[in-house]
Design an enzyme around this catalytic site. Sequence first.
Site, PDB file in Angstrom:
ATOM      1  N   TYR A  13       0.128  12.166 -52.026  1.00  0.00           N
ATOM      2  CA  TYR A  13      -0.298  13.302 -52.843  1.00  0.00           C
ATOM      3  C   TYR A  13      -1.812  13.377 -52.780  1.00  0.00           C
ATOM      4  O   TYR A  13      -2.500  12.391 -53.073  1.00  0.00           O
ATOM      5  CB  TYR A  13       0.186  13.103 -54.279  1.00  0.00           C
ATOM      6  CG  TYR A  13       0.234  14.361 -55.107  1.00  0.00           C
ATOM      7  CD1 TYR A  13       1.178  15.346 -54.861  1.00  0.00           C
ATOM      8  CD2 TYR A  13      -0.662  14.556 -56.158  1.00  0.00           C
ATOM      9  CE1 TYR A  13       1.234  16.494 -55.625  1.00  0.00           C
ATOM     10  CE2 TYR A  13      -0.615  15.701 -56.924  1.00  0.00           C
ATOM     11  CZ  TYR A  13       0.333  16.665 -56.663  1.00  0.00           C
ATOM     12  OH  TYR A  13       0.376  17.806 -57.424  1.00  0.00           O
ATOM     13  N   SER A 113      15.428  20.767 -60.356  1.00  0.00           N
ATOM     14  CA  SER A 113      14.122  20.161 -60.609  1.00  0.00           C
ATOM     15  C   SER A 113      13.492  20.759 -61.871  1.00  0.00           C
ATOM     16  O   SER A 113      13.974  21.749 -62.429  1.00  0.00           O
ATOM     17  CB  SER A 113      13.195  20.392 -59.423  1.00  0.00           C
ATOM     18  OG  SER A 113      12.890  21.788 -59.308  1.00  0.00           O
ATOM     19  N   TRP A 227       0.063  25.412 -54.850  1.00  0.00           N
ATOM     20  CA  TRP A 227      -0.211  24.079 -55.377  1.00  0.00           C
ATOM     21  C   TRP A 227      -0.912  24.253 -56.714  1.00  0.00           C
ATOM     22  O   TRP A 227      -2.002  24.820 -56.784  1.00  0.00           O
ATOM     23  CB  TRP A 227      -1.089  23.298 -54.395  1.00  0.00           C
ATOM     24  CG  TRP A 227      -1.351  21.878 -54.785  1.00  0.00           C
ATOM     25  CD1 TRP A 227      -0.535  21.046 -55.501  1.00  0.00           C
ATOM     26  CD2 TRP A 227      -2.520  21.108 -54.466  1.00  0.00           C
ATOM     27  NE1 TRP A 227      -1.102  19.814 -55.660  1.00  0.00           N
ATOM     28  CE2 TRP A 227      -2.324  19.817 -55.028  1.00  0.00           C
ATOM     29  CE3 TRP A 227      -3.692  21.372 -53.765  1.00  0.00           C
ATOM     30  CZ2 TRP A 227      -3.267  18.813 -54.915  1.00  0.00           C
ATOM     31  CZ3 TRP A 227      -4.629  20.362 -53.640  1.00  0.00           C
ATOM     32  CH2 TRP A 227      -4.422  19.100 -54.200  1.00  0.00           C
ATOM     33  N   MET A 228      -0.279  23.785 -57.781  1.00  0.00           N
ATOM     34  CA  MET A 228      -0.804  23.995 -59.131  1.00  0.00           C
ATOM     35  C   MET A 228      -2.187  23.400 -59.302  1.00  0.00           C
ATOM     36  O   MET A 228      -3.052  23.980 -59.974  1.00  0.00           O
ATOM     37  CB  MET A 228       0.166  23.382 -60.157  1.00  0.00           C
ATOM     38  CG  MET A 228      -0.123  23.782 -61.598  1.00  0.00           C
ATOM     39  SD  MET A 228       0.206  25.532 -61.898  1.00  0.00           S
ATOM     40  CE  MET A 228      -1.269  25.975 -62.844  1.00  0.00           C
TER      41      MET A 228
END
Length: 299
Positions: A13, A113, A227-228
């Site tokens: 990540y 999720s 992508w937050m």
Amino acid sequence: AVVSTQSTGEGKYPVPMDLPGVGGNEGSARVLEVGSNVTSLKVGDTVIPSVAGFGTWTTHKVVDERAVKKLPSGLSVAASAMFAVNPCTAYRMLKDFKALKPGDWVIQNGATSGVGRAVIQMCKAEGFNTVNIIRDRDNADQVKEELRSIGADVVFTVSERQELEKFCKTNTPKLALNMVGGRETISLLKCLGHGSNLVTYGAMSNSPMSVPFGLMVFKDITLNNYWMTRWTREFAGTSAEGEMFEQIGDWFKSGVLTPTPHEERSFFDYEEAFKRAFQRKQLFVCDRTLSDARVAELV
């Protein structure tokens, strides 16, 4: 979240993490004291980290007021702890890539999720319909029913491709949300209509994403990514973030949006949390830790 922190520690990540260090990308805290020059926060406020890699696996922390941001009041511990990533990711993907109107269809994989569940509930609130894809599993019928109970319109397993494609011919999605990646991307592309969008925000398959030329070009499908963490870096403190926080907070407080099914644990139970992280979301709760009899062993 245990899973995202584990991925960070493994280097999967892209958020820097100095080792040794404190884990925890997500979480919330209660303000216990403020300095004399602090103007944006007060004692009792619930806050979340301003950026990823904050290190939330701790009972107390002294920070600059800019390192955290205030959440709406009245949220449960679970809702505030999960607020920053999954609900916000779902919200932004539904708002930012395709102009949807009531009655439109959205398709997604990874429907069980945290993001998937938030998508289902938000779409229900906004009048959008959802086509949901889940992994093949022994209790698939039970999982389908559970997703329908929170607002899913239809649910298919990965192996039910023919049924899925047949359904989407007459209920054609305008937006696809792709958490799995790999060859499962093809199923989403086949179901989309002309001029639609596919947004990829994960790669749980750990395989390269397959995008056939004909499906993308002849159907004029636009490929997007999300992508937050990147969005937060760019829009932190803006009216867009404020409006999002207010709406998600209202949904949580009204029951329209519910926290992802989870297990609450003491920090002392970290080994079990890691073992269970891919089965159910794990929350470390400081009150449980501080009241744990094992604390005395550290003194």
